[in-house]
Design a protein around this motif. Structure first.
Motif: not given
Lengths: 243, 243
Positions: B78-88, B108-119
């Motif tokens: 439902p949110t970008l926050y949840d999307a980021t937690a899912l990627v993590a 093995l570690t990596c870093s991500f940036l997660v950005g966007g918008q949900i309606a």
């Protein structure tokens, strides 16, 4: 942290150092990191330091105390190469002395830049690694940095060449420090700078640039405004960039 | 190495990534580090990656494969926050899976940036640390970087604010990449960029900037010439600087 730059140019040498030290983010102090040795008319040797402050201060103190003795010292070694080897040897001596009784894994290492001129030779500039070995600046790579080198490196990479005149080189160094100070709190004012004109064989007094220095403040303002204008004047991206 | 920048601005989001990977200095390749998820009119989620390539590719593949399932995925959280937690969480899953049979101390570690918008929500931007926790860009700090961030940070620190328009922000990002590419060989062309206009809820195609791209080549030339002129126009140091 620390930021030091030294330049080996056709017209002479330029040295600029910051003066901030920190042992943890809540233990910040101001210590000079640029030191001058020499005999007017015969030699100038400039040292810049980064790394463990106890080690680098001990090294500079021992190098000073030993100037009067018969042993090789910074006032009697025949070349800048030998001067650099002497500094490196003194670093190893201090680390060996202080490391013996040290609990834990404190990092005692430090790095030095060593530049100057001895009568009969050309100006010369070296960088001593924490391991004690060292490299020499050349016409292809006319500047060396210590410490927090990345923020201020692009402006040097872009604009500094062996034939750059001393005044422009100094302005370039000051802009490099401005960028670094803005981006890393552990690099801070005042700055110590020293400009040496090739073959002059004088010991320049150098100059301390404080927070209130009107020239440096003006440079910082003009540079910030100039960059902003330059960015604004760049052409708009073409349609395929989808902005 | 890698360099990625993402910006969270009043008008929308800007993403730029390089595409160079290396496993040792003699094993260099080109891999895309910018990935797009979303449903037109409903959501856009952009990922940028740095760190271990096997891990980051597996994470992106798993996130794609799971889009059709019932489990939480990037098209139904439902949110970008949840999307980021899912990627993590997916990063941790891959590291746990691949780490079991791994000899030695491969990182093995990596870093991500997660950005966007949900309606229904505002645009949002997060940075996931190698440890799996994450931070969010804010109006005070409108940009986040991954990888080799220092060379290109001063220009962003100086010129980027939350209210900077998308076009100027993109130019600022391109200059930041130019400085980084010049100073670190392990960051390289082509660049992938994507500009998202707030509330548009479209999935932009993005654009790949190649070595031959005339606009970027022009920006690089003009910026280099402009900096050189700007440096030359700075006033001369006063007499106490002893130049």
């Amino acid at each position: 942290m620390t930021y030091c730059v030294a330049m080996h140019l056709a017209e002479g040498l330029v040295f600029v150092s910051d003066s901030r030290t920190n042992a943890g983010i809540d233990h910040i102090a101001t210590f000079r990191k640029l030191f001058t040795f020499g005999v007017t008319g015969e030699r100038l040797i400039v040292l810049q330091t980064a790394g463990n402050l106890a080690t680098s201060q001990s090294v500079v103190n021992l190098l000073k105390q030993r100037l009067d003795g018969q042993q090789p010292n910074l006032h009697n070694v025949p070349t800048l190469y030998d001067a650099t080897a002497l500094v490196a040897e003194t670093i190893r001596e201090v680390i060996a002395r202080d490391g013996v009784s040290l609990a834990g894994n404190t990092d005692l290492t430090c790095s030095f830049l060593v530049g100057g001129q001895i009568a009969g030779s050309l100006p010369d500039l070296y960088s001593i690694y924490p391991q004690g070995n060292f490299i020499q600046a050349t016409e292809d790579t006319p500047f060396l940095q210590l410490g927090e080198s990345k923020y201020g490196k692009p402006i040097l990479d872009r604009n500094l060449e062996f034939d750059t005149d001393l005044e422009e080189a100094l302005r370039c160094a000051l802009v490099s420090f401005d960028s670094t100070i803005r981006s890393n709190l552990s690099v801070g004012m005042p700055l110590d700078l020293l400009v040496y004109h090739r073959d002059s064989l004088i010991i320049p007094a150098g100059y301390r640039v404080t927070e209130e220095d009107p020239y440096f403040a003006g440079i910082r303002r003009r540079w910030a405004a100039g960059l902003h204008d330059l960015l604004g004047e760049l052409p708009s991206p073409p349609v395929e960039y989808n902005v």
